[in-house]
Write a protein that holds these residues in place. Structure first.
Motif, PDB file in Angstrom:
ATOM      1  N   ASP A  80      29.090  47.487  46.095  1.00 40.96           N
ATOM      2  CA  ASP A  80      28.841  46.485  45.059  1.00 40.96           C
ATOM      3  C   ASP A  80      29.415  45.152  45.543  1.00 40.96           C
ATOM      4  OD1 ASP A  80      28.819  44.835  42.857  1.00 40.96           O
ATOM      5  OD2 ASP A  80      29.384  46.410  41.439  1.00 40.96           O
ATOM      6  N   LYS A  81      28.534  44.290  46.108  1.00 40.71           N
ATOM      7  CA  LYS A  81      28.991  43.045  46.729  1.00 40.71           C
ATOM      8  C   LYS A  81      29.630  42.097  45.713  1.00 40.71           C
ATOM      9  CE  LYS A  81      27.490  44.092  50.860  1.00 40.71           C
ATOM     10  NZ  LYS A  81      28.442  44.387  51.952  1.00 40.71           N
ATOM     11  N   VAL A  82      29.005  41.992  44.546  1.00 41.77           N
ATOM     12  CA  VAL A  82      29.568  41.117  43.510  1.00 41.77           C
ATOM     13  C   VAL A  82      30.964  41.599  43.121  1.00 41.77           C
ATOM     14  CG1 VAL A  82      29.297  40.266  41.155  1.00 41.77           C
ATOM     15  CG2 VAL A  82      27.300  40.468  42.640  1.00 41.77           C
ATOM     16  N   GLY A  83      31.091  42.907  42.946  1.00 37.60           N
ATOM     17  CA  GLY A  83      32.387  43.473  42.590  1.00 37.60           C
ATOM     18  C   GLY A  83      33.421  43.280  43.688  1.00 37.60           C
ATOM     19  N   ILE A  84      33.003  43.450  44.941  1.00 39.07           N
ATOM     20  CA  ILE A  84      33.928  43.273  46.067  1.00 39.07           C
ATOM     21  C   ILE A  84      34.456  41.838  46.086  1.00 39.07           C
ATOM     22  CG2 ILE A  84      34.077  43.176  48.589  1.00 39.07           C
ATOM     23  CD1 ILE A  84      32.032  45.510  48.628  1.00 39.07           C
ATOM     24  N   PHE A 129      43.873  46.155  40.828  1.00 39.21           N
ATOM     25  CA  PHE A 129      42.846  45.400  41.539  1.00 39.21           C
ATOM     26  C   PHE A 129      42.466  46.104  42.851  1.00 39.21           C
ATOM     27  CE2 PHE A 129      44.171  41.258  39.323  1.00 39.21           C
ATOM     28  CZ  PHE A 129      43.061  41.290  38.491  1.00 39.21           C
ATOM     29  N   LEU A 130      43.456  46.684  43.519  1.00 44.65           N
ATOM     30  CA  LEU A 130      43.163  47.417  44.757  1.00 44.65           C
ATOM     31  C   LEU A 130      42.334  48.673  44.480  1.00 44.65           C
ATOM     32  CD1 LEU A 130      46.614  47.027  46.560  1.00 44.65           C
ATOM     33  CD2 LEU A 130      44.440  46.025  47.267  1.00 44.65           C
ATOM     34  N   LYS A 131      42.605  49.351  43.359  1.00 44.95           N
ATOM     35  CA  LYS A 131      41.770  50.492  42.969  1.00 44.95           C
ATOM     36  C   LYS A 131      40.335  50.042  42.733  1.00 44.95           C
ATOM     37  CE  LYS A 131      45.476  53.105  40.649  1.00 44.95           C
ATOM     38  NZ  LYS A 131      45.975  53.565  39.332  1.00 44.95           N
ATOM     39  N   ALA A 132      40.188  48.917  42.042  1.00 41.58           N
ATOM     40  CA  ALA A 132      38.845  48.394  41.776  1.00 41.58           C
ATOM     41  C   ALA A 132      38.130  48.074  43.082  1.00 41.58           C
ATOM     42  CB  ALA A 132      38.940  47.147  40.903  1.00 41.58           C
ATOM     43  N   LEU A 133      38.833  47.434  44.017  1.00 46.89           N
ATOM     44  CA  LEU A 133      38.227  47.074  45.295  1.00 46.89           C
ATOM     45  C   LEU A 133      37.735  48.316  46.041  1.00 46.89           C
ATOM     46  CD1 LEU A 133      37.520  45.057  47.503  1.00 46.89           C
ATOM     47  CD2 LEU A 133      39.881  45.212  48.324  1.00 46.89           C
ATOM     48  N   ALA A 134      38.551  49.372  46.073  1.00 45.05           N
ATOM     49  CA  ALA A 134      38.156  50.598  46.775  1.00 45.05           C
ATOM     50  C   ALA A 134      36.877  51.190  46.171  1.00 45.05           C
ATOM     51  CB  ALA A 134      39.289  51.613  46.717  1.00 45.05           C
ATOM     52  N   LEU A 135      36.780  51.176  44.843  1.00 45.98           N
ATOM     53  CA  LEU A 135      35.591  51.726  44.188  1.00 45.98           C
ATOM     54  C   LEU A 135      34.371  50.829  44.399  1.00 45.98           C
ATOM     55  CD1 LEU A 135      37.266  52.957  40.884  1.00 45.98           C
ATOM     56  CD2 LEU A 135      36.238  54.401  42.647  1.00 45.98           C
ATOM     57  N   TYR A 136      34.549  49.508  44.374  1.00 50.06           N
ATOM     58  CA  TYR A 136      33.431  48.599  44.641  1.00 50.06           C
ATOM     59  C   TYR A 136      32.902  48.798  46.067  1.00 50.06           C
ATOM     60  CZ  TYR A 136      34.387  45.850  40.395  1.00 50.06           C
ATOM     61  OH  TYR A 136      34.544  45.430  39.108  1.00 50.06           O
ATOM     62  N   GLU A 137      33.820  48.949  47.013  1.00 49.31           N
ATOM     63  CA  GLU A 137      33.396  49.149  48.401  1.00 49.31           C
ATOM     64  C   GLU A 137      32.660  50.470  48.565  1.00 49.31           C
ATOM     65  OE1 GLU A 137      37.076  48.682  50.473  1.00 49.31           O
ATOM     66  OE2 GLU A 137      36.751  46.525  50.833  1.00 49.31           O
TER      67      GLU A 137
END
Length: 744
Positions: A196-200, A184-192
């Motif tokens: 990508d606000k929805v993804g964040i 989930f932290l990897k996903a957050l870093a890539l969304y930021e």
């Protein structure tokens, strides 16, 4: 009675699309004001459909059909695939999973035909989400792995975030929280990185779920609120519903039931507005959980039943397993054991089928309660053991290995295999070169071993002959003594039978003077009793009395255990009863002084020495109306744990009760509002561990109580028993154990 509640922690997934994420207002304005045609208009229809998917699914379906019709008329395959994908999302959100997969696969087939690897990865992920929701975790991980491989090939880091999010969701349901949090932290870093606000928002929501599962409620609430703030700004109703749901679970665990119910109702209404069947199922379950906490079993049964019906209708295996177990728990409390048994069987079957670790743990614990309620104690113990063993196995290495392979071995797997094969060939060659020398060495070893064996056999035969002659001499003496031994054995068995009868009689006598555990529950509903005598009878005892305004409670440890300790405990119970009847309005200090004097007089008159035997005790007087408590103690302390987990110790006085008849005692007056109180003897902390071969000591005992203080009282008792039995292992119990905990 157990009041543990299983809470659904919904992890609503994002969907990996290639469409434009412009605001819906901008897209609708563009549709009205600009003269668009052909593929540009088809793309706009699909973009509007995508943006409506999380706000208004019916509008999303309307524009998806318009995009599909136009794209088909133009022979625009990319547009057809986008429309199929959006229609798949519509069915997905309505929990029509078979229809959703059909449209996702139609979209993927076209995307493969036109060589669109990025969009194909999105289709793989969408199909993986359906497999995940229906409990096919292996299939889901396979799809996610294929999607991630395509995203690495195309350098699509923005969509890799979605895939990490999906993999983490599987980690979560397999109770591999460490891997889930990392992904989930990897996903957050890539969304930021992609802004990508929805993804964040989604990533923060899911990270909060992991922290909640790890009992870090404050950190979980921070992430939920961040996610909610972003979702409100974006009008992302899908994630708003999830956030309200998850925030509600935090309030519920903090016993703020009205706040929890408010959040669950907000989540439920949003799910109803956007026709999110999965969200409705979670809403029913969580509202039911609040009524369960409030002991309103009829309402809890209704809401759990609604959650179960929706889960069955939508083929949501995770939801069905959870709702079945929750409904069974309530039916047990209502006395419907047969129905509860059927629901538990169904829940456990699903959990075992799709490897839902948390559900297995909860089912085993609920089975144990079911059989305990029916006085089937052996079966209850068997399931309690399964509960503990399964819970202990939640954190293991296999899940981490699976996740590591998904993340690191896509591009290098073939190269690694070649290296392994080369190493194997080199190893085989070395073995061939060494074969001849090894054969020679083995031949020499065989010769030496054979010679040694012959010598040993000769020595052994000689010893056998000598031993036989010695035994003949001994047998003459043994034969003469056998008759005497048999006679002694018969006498011992008669004595043992007599002793056993006396011990059982002593047990009945002791039980008649010690209050039943239900008396404690009657006076203090939020309480538990852990009472484990070392032998059949005990030197520990507990004592409780109630006046109009106060509850008196004592936990004591008399010198010795077994029969001697039991007789001493019965004497001391009698002393407490007499002191209480003489004056019910004593302070705890004055009460101890009265007992101290009476015990001294008794011991002097019967043994001539008051120092040889005695009693350690904690005694409290509880003012229910003012939520205060007086405490006095001899050796035994009282521990108070606040709502934030801090422990305060009120120590007992270090003297021998009954030694000095004129001794004066002190008392502590304590505010116990929103605090847990624990009284106990030294048997728990003095137990020697099987592995450490050392005593547990009070610090470990404190740490365990502080770690469990947020749980309901019956669950704290269960955790204490598991911890004690695990620590003790196969070692003998060295002393009687008594622990009482309560809250007002």
């Amino acid at each position: 009675m157990r009041t543990r509640i299983i809470i659904f922690l919904a992890s609503f997934a994002l969907y990996s699309f290639s469409q434009n994420r412009l605001g819906i207002d901008s897209l609708l304005h563009k549709l009205k004001t600009e003269k668009l045609k052909d593929t540009t208009l088809a793309n706009l229809y699909n973009d509007i459909a995508y943006n409506y998917s999380r706000i208004n699914p019916d509008s999303s379906f309307y524009y998806s059909e318009k995009g599909l019709m136009l794209s088909k008329g133009l022979g625009y395959k990319r547009g057809v695939a986008m429309a199929y994908n959006n229609i798949g999302v519509y069915h997905h959100l309505n929990a029509k999973y078979n229809d959703a997969i059909k449209y996702y696969e139609m979209a993927m087939k076209i995307r493969k035909e036109i060589g669109d690897k990025k969009a194909t990865a999105g289709s793989l992920n969408n199909i993986g989400i359906i497999l995940y929701l229906t409990g096919n975790y292996n299939g889901a991980l396979k799809n996610y792995g294929s999607a991630l491989k395509l995203q690495i090939e195309t350098g699509d880091s923005a969509k890799m975030a979605n895939t990490f999010n999906y993999i983490a969701s599987v980690n979560y349901y397999l109770a591999d929280y460490q891997s889930a949090l990392a992904n989930f932290l990897k996903a957050l870093a890539l969304y930021e990185k992609a802004n990508d606000k929805v993804g964040i928002a989604q990533a923060h929501n899911n990270i909060g779920i992991i922290y909640s599962s790890l009992e870090n409620l404050n950190e979980a609430l921070i992430h939920y609120n961040i996610s909610l703030a972003i979702s409100v700004k974006l009008n992302d109703k899908y994630n708003m519903g999830s956030c309200y749901n998850n925030i509600g679970t935090i309030y519920q665990r903090q016993k703020e039931l009205d706040k929890a119910l408010d959040c669950f109702k907000k989540s439920f209404e949003i799910s109803k507005e956007i026709n999110n069947a999965q969200g409705l199922s979670y809403g029913y379950a969580n509202i039911g959980a609040v009524y369960r906490d409030k002991k309103d079993f009829e309402n809890a049964k209704y809401y759990y039943s609604q959650a179960l019906n929706i889960s069955k209708q939508t083929s949501n295996k995770q939801g069905e397993a959870n709702a079945s177990m929750l409904l069974a728990d309530v039916l047990i409390e209502m006395g419907f054991y047969a129905e509860a048994q059927q629901l538990l069987d169904s829940s456990l079957s699903i959990a075992l089928q799709i490897n839902l670790m948390d559900d297995m743990i909860n089912c085993y614990q609920t089975y144990s309660l079911l059989y305990k309620k029916q006085n089937l104690f052996q079966k209850s113990l068997e399931y309690f053991k399964l509960y503990y063993e399964t819970k202990d196995s939640v954190y293991n290495d296999e899940k981490s290995k699976t996740l590591a392979e998904l993340q690191t071995r896509f591009e290098t797997e073939k190269h690694e295999n070649e290296i392994v094969l080369l190493q194997q060939e080199n190893t085989l060659q070395e073995l061939k070169l060494n074969t001849q020398q090894e054969q020679i060495n083995r031949r020499n070893i065989f010769i030496v071993a054979a010679t040694s064996t012959v010598i040993l056999v000769l020595v052994f035969v000689f010893l056998l002959i000598k031993n036989y002659r010695d035994k003949q001499k001994l047998n003459k003496n043994l034969l003469a003594k056998n008759t005497e031994v048999i006679q002694q054995k018969d006498s011992i068995e008669k004595v043992n039978t007599c002793i056993q009868i006396n011990i059982e009689h002593a047990f009945k006598v002791q039980q008649s003077v010690i209050p039943d555990a239900q008396v404690l529950k009657t006076h203090l509903p939020q309480s538990f009793l852990l009472y484990m005598p070392k032998d059949i009878v005990s030197g520990d005892f507990y004592w409780i009395k109630k006046t109009e305004n106060k509850i008196w409670l004592a936990v004591a440890d008399c010198t010795g255990h077994g029969v001697p300790g039991a007789f001493m405990s019965m004497l001391c119970v009698n002393l407490l009863n007499n002191a209480f009847e003489d004056n019910m309005e004593f302070t705890t200090a004055a009460f101890l002084e009265k007992i101290n004097y009476s015990l001294h007089q008794y011991l002097i008159s019967t043994t001539g020495d008051a120092a040889k035997i005695g009693m350690d005790i904690s005694i409290v007087s509880i003012d229910i109306n003012n939520k205060t408590m007086q405490h006095s103690g001899i050796h035994n302390p009282a521990w108070i744990i606040s709502s934030n987990g801090n422990l305060t110790e009120y120590k007992g006085e270090k003297i021998s009760l009954g030694n000095d008849p004129n001794r004066k005692f002190s008392e502590n007056t304590i505010d116990i509002t929103n605090q847990a109180v624990y009284l106990f003897t030294d048997g728990y902390a003095d137990q020697i561990g099987e592995e450490s071969k050392k005593k547990m000591l009070s610090q470990r005992f404190k740490d365990k109580l502080m770690g469990n203080s947020h749980l309901l009282m019956d669950d704290q008792c269960t955790e204490l028993k598991i911890f004690y039995n695990t620590w003790r292992g196969n070692r003998e119990q060295i002393d009687d154990v008594t622990v009482i905990g309560f809250k007002l």
